[in-house]
Structure formats: C-alpha cells, structure tokens
Design an enzyme around this catalytic site. Structure first.
Site, mmCIF file in Angstrom:
data_model
loop_
_atom_site.group_PDB
_atom_site.id
_atom_site.type_symbol
_atom_site.label_atom_id
_atom_site.label_comp_id
_atom_site.label_asym_id
_atom_site.label_seq_id
_atom_site.Cartn_x
_atom_site.Cartn_y
_atom_site.Cartn_z
ATOM 1 N N ASP A 251 0.847 -1.199 0.000
ATOM 2 C CA ASP A 251 0.000 0.000 0.000
ATOM 3 C C ASP A 251 0.876 1.240 0.000
ATOM 4 O OD1 ASP A 251 -1.870 1.976 0.422
ATOM 5 O OD2 ASP A 251 -2.606 1.201 2.331
ATOM 6 N N GLU A 306 -10.266 3.982 -0.557
ATOM 7 C CA GLU A 306 -10.448 4.585 0.756
ATOM 8 C C GLU A 306 -10.546 6.108 0.684
ATOM 9 O OE1 GLU A 306 -6.626 5.048 3.404
ATOM 10 O OE2 GLU A 306 -6.422 3.188 2.283
ATOM 11 N N ASP A 329 -15.264 2.594 1.664
ATOM 12 C CA ASP A 329 -14.983 3.154 2.982
ATOM 13 C C ASP A 329 -16.298 3.644 3.571
ATOM 14 O OD1 ASP A 329 -12.497 4.526 4.728
ATOM 15 O OD2 ASP A 329 -14.385 5.625 4.828
ATOM 16 N N HIS A 356 -11.788 -0.930 2.957
ATOM 17 C CA HIS A 356 -10.831 -0.251 3.817
ATOM 18 C C HIS A 356 -11.421 -0.189 5.222
ATOM 19 C CE1 HIS A 356 -9.404 3.736 5.569
ATOM 20 N NE2 HIS A 356 -8.305 3.010 5.492
#
Length: 441
Positions: A251, A306, A329, A356
C-alpha cells in the site's frame, strides 16, 4: 418501526475526538507519517429517548473543519422524524448532499461529504436501533425494493439502472439464508495491516508478524512508498517471516506518479504482492488504468477506494478496468446509501470488494456492509477480505469481534458506532462541552 413512535430528532451534537496514535507511529505510511486517529462524532437525540450514533474518520488536525460542516448540515436533520427520513431515504440523501448552497462545497466530495457521512451513519444507526437489529441484519431483512429505494442512482445510470440493481438483488436471494448462517458461524475473512506500518522497526515487524501468524492470520498488508531500497528490504523481511504460502499486499497511500508507480511496483514484484493499493492520486482514473495494464503481466492487481470521493469516480474506475479490487470506505462515501451503489456496481463488473477499515471505528462500521455484500449481493468469497487494524476498539460500546482472523457478525442493535462516553470526554479536542443544534420548541 412503530408508527406510534416516529422518533422525532430534536438535537444533533458533534464532538472532535482525537487519539495520539502518532506517538508510537501507529497508522504511519508514506503520505501520512504522523496520524492521530480521530473522528467527528455525532449523536442524534429523539423525543422518544432513542439515540443514534455516527462518525467520520480523520487524522487529527482538520477535524474541527469537519465538525463545522456537520453543524452546517444539522438544520436539515433536526426536526425530522426517523419515519419521515427512511420512508423516502433517497430523497433525504439528496437533501443532505445536494443543498442548493452547501453543494457548492463539494459536490459530494471532500469535507462536506465526510460530514454527510457522519450524519447519515447516525441516522442508519438510529434506524437499526429502532428496529432492534444490527445494521447488517436490517439490510439483509429488507426487501430488494426497499434497498434500492435507499440508493441515489443519479450520475450512474449509464452503467447501473434501478431496474438492474433490483434484478441483481432478487437473483441473489437464492441461498441467502444459508450464507447468513455461514457468516454467523464462520465469520467474514479479514486481513491485517497492524503488523507493518511504515514507522515500525525491523524488530517490530518481525515480532508483530510472528504474533499474527500464531493468532491465525494468513493475509498481511505492508506500507510502502517512502524509499524503494528500504521497501525491498522490509518486504523481503516480511515475506520471509510469513512464508510464501500466505498472502501479501502492499500500500503506497497515493505516493507516486503513474510511471513511478509502475517502476517501483515492478521492482517489488519479487515478493509476490496480490495488489498495490492506492499507487497514485485517488482521482486519477486513467492513471490507475495505465498502472493496472502495466502490472497485469506480473500478476499484481490494483486496489483503491479509501479516498475515492463518491460513486461517480468508482463508476469510472470500473468502466476503465482500472481496479481489480474495490475498497469501499464507510465514512468517505455518503454512508450506507452510497456504499450500496458501489457494491452493486462492483458486482455488475465482477470486481471483488475488499473494504478499507482501521482508523477510529472503521472496522466496527464496515463489517456490516461487507456482511450484506456477501449475503445479499455477491454471494462470493473469492479474492475477498476485509481490512482489520487492532487499534482503539476498546473505546466502543460494541467493539468488533475477530475470531480466527474473521469478522464475527455483530449481534447488538445499531451500526456499532457508539463510543464510550468516558473515552469521548477524555479525548475530546480541545475539551469542554459538546456543541449542537436543538429544535426550537
């Protein structure tokens, strides 16, 4: 919900709650080296005594701006009954997100959408409490027509119409009861991000990964993007620790330009990551598409969401084949309403949803959405898992329950948003009484 108890909303309060997670580098990544996990925390009071709790997640400084935005929206909520809102939830969603003047601040993105999410999360929590059900069960028990009526299809009908969404939900009813029973007994698969924050030392990385393996975790995510050689060293260390048979994701939290992302991730291909998450700007649909195309021969997918601001950008990411994993999200989008739209679009495009979570309350919230997705939409667990971070759950009245690296379905009524009042008071910023707007008598 009893017609004799309409639950008129008579007060909305919002508080700025901040936790000093930066002190030990919890949550640190290439773009956010010192996050203090925080929330704009909303409480709705009704004339019946029932309360609804909601929040939106932030990283410390700036939470006061979201609080101001929530206050600006409060007048659209206070004075309405829960029955009035949920009888035409699509209309209320548009009222909140399309106010003729405040819409200019978005539209449907940024601080004003974060504030909308906090308010709407509280409304959904209130509804679930009024029905005596956890939110996921409230959704699962709804007729497909009722679910569709909560979604705003404006701007996405070129890929998903209301009729198509209804048909999807009707078709997914086959086997629904069995999937619900499966989730209640087995839980939903999760992955951990708690082992490999960017600010952790090598010793911390080894210790946390080893502990997680002993607890049954098989899916791990590593933060990357600050220094390539350091990323290689850290990812190799983690791969050696967890073994080749377990799953690794990386990430970058939007750190790179498009070309840089392709070059950097190609170097990291040796550790066999399942995906690269947020490789570039969350708004760059075509950039994500270029990265996806370049990394496909390496067997590495692209994941993002996200910080994807609304259903329209998700629509474009799916249209452009720019993502192989959709990451919804629960606080970035317009609460449950807009997340339902994205779940349905992802199902149409056959792209797995891997939400997320983490932060303050994101695990507690998003577990409800992913349970609904499996039981009532996708009916599929292939390449699907929900993020888990082991911070700050002790501050919630009904904290998330993880068993054998799986989310166990909540049993208590509501959206799992309620924080302990003692925690709110202790961590309220900068201190003092909450601010709110009450209905005039």
């Amino acid at each position: 919900m009893s017609r004799e108890t309409p639950h008129k909303i008579i007060h909305l309060s919002v508080r700025d709650v901040r936790f000093p997670t930066s002190l030990e580098h919890h949550g640190s990544d290439a773009m956010h080296p010192d996050p203090d996990y925080s929330a704009a925390y909303v409480v709705l009071d009704t004339d019946s005594g029932l309360r609804g709790f909601g929040l939106t997640f932030t990283l410390g400084r700036g939470t006061e701006i979201v609080v101001c935005a929530v206050q600006a929206l409060a007048g659209l909520v206070v004075g309405k009954t829960l029955q009035e809102i949920v009888s035409d939830f699509r209309r209320f969603y548009r009222l909140l997100t399309s106010d003729g003047q405040m819409r200019w601040l978005g539209p449907e993105k940024g601080v004003i959408q974060l504030a909308s999410a906090a308010v709407l999360n509280a409304v959904w929590d209130l509804w679930a409490r009024a029905e005596g059900k956890p939110l996921w069960k409230l959704l699962v028990d709804m007729d497909p027509e009722r679910i569709v009526s909560c979604v705003d299809f404006r701007y996405i009908t070129d890929v998903l119409t209301e009729e198509e969404a209804l048909q999807m939900l009707v078709e997914a009813r086959r086997g629904q009861r069995q999937r619900e029973e499966q989730m209640l007994s087995e839980g939903y698969p999760a992955y951990t991000t708690s082992c490999a924050w960017l600010g952790y030392s090598d010793q911390q990385l080894r210790e946390r990964c080893t502990e997680a393996l002993e607890e049954g975790w098989t899916r791990f995510k590593v933060k990357v993007g600050a220094d390539l050689e350091d990323d290689l060293r850290r990812c190799r260390l983690i791969r050696r620790t967890i073994g080749d048979h377990n799953t690794l994701m990386i990430d970058a939290n939007q750190r790179w330009d498009v070309g840089e992302a392709i070059t950097w991730v190609s170097r990291l291909a040796e550790v066999k990551p399942l995906w690269i998450e947020e490789p570039t700007s969350p708004d760059d649909v075509l950039g994500h598409a270029a990265i996806s195309k370049a990394l496909a021969p390496l067997g590495i997918g692209v994941a993002t969401g996200e910080q994807c601001p609304n259903r329209v950008v998700f629509k474009q990411l799916l249209q452009a084949s720019a993502v192989q994993f959709v990451q919804i999200d629960s606080c970035r989008l317009g609460s449950v309403n807009e997340n339902l739209a994205v779940l349905l679009m992802a199902h149409k495009f056959k792209v797995p949803v891997c939400p997320h979570a983490g932060g303050v309350g994101l695990c507690e919230l998003v577990q409800h959405l992913i349970l609904f997705d499996y039981i009532c939409v996708s009916a599929d667990l292939s390449d699907r898992m929900c993020e888990y971070v082991d911070h700050l759950h002790e501050h919630f009245a009904n904290p998330v329950v993880i068993k054998n690296a799986r989310y166990m379905p909540p049993r208590d009524p509501g959206y799992s948003c309620e924080m302990l009042e003692s925690s709110v008071r202790r961590h309220q910023y900068p201190g003092g009484d909450s601010v709110g707007i009450s209905m005039k008598k």
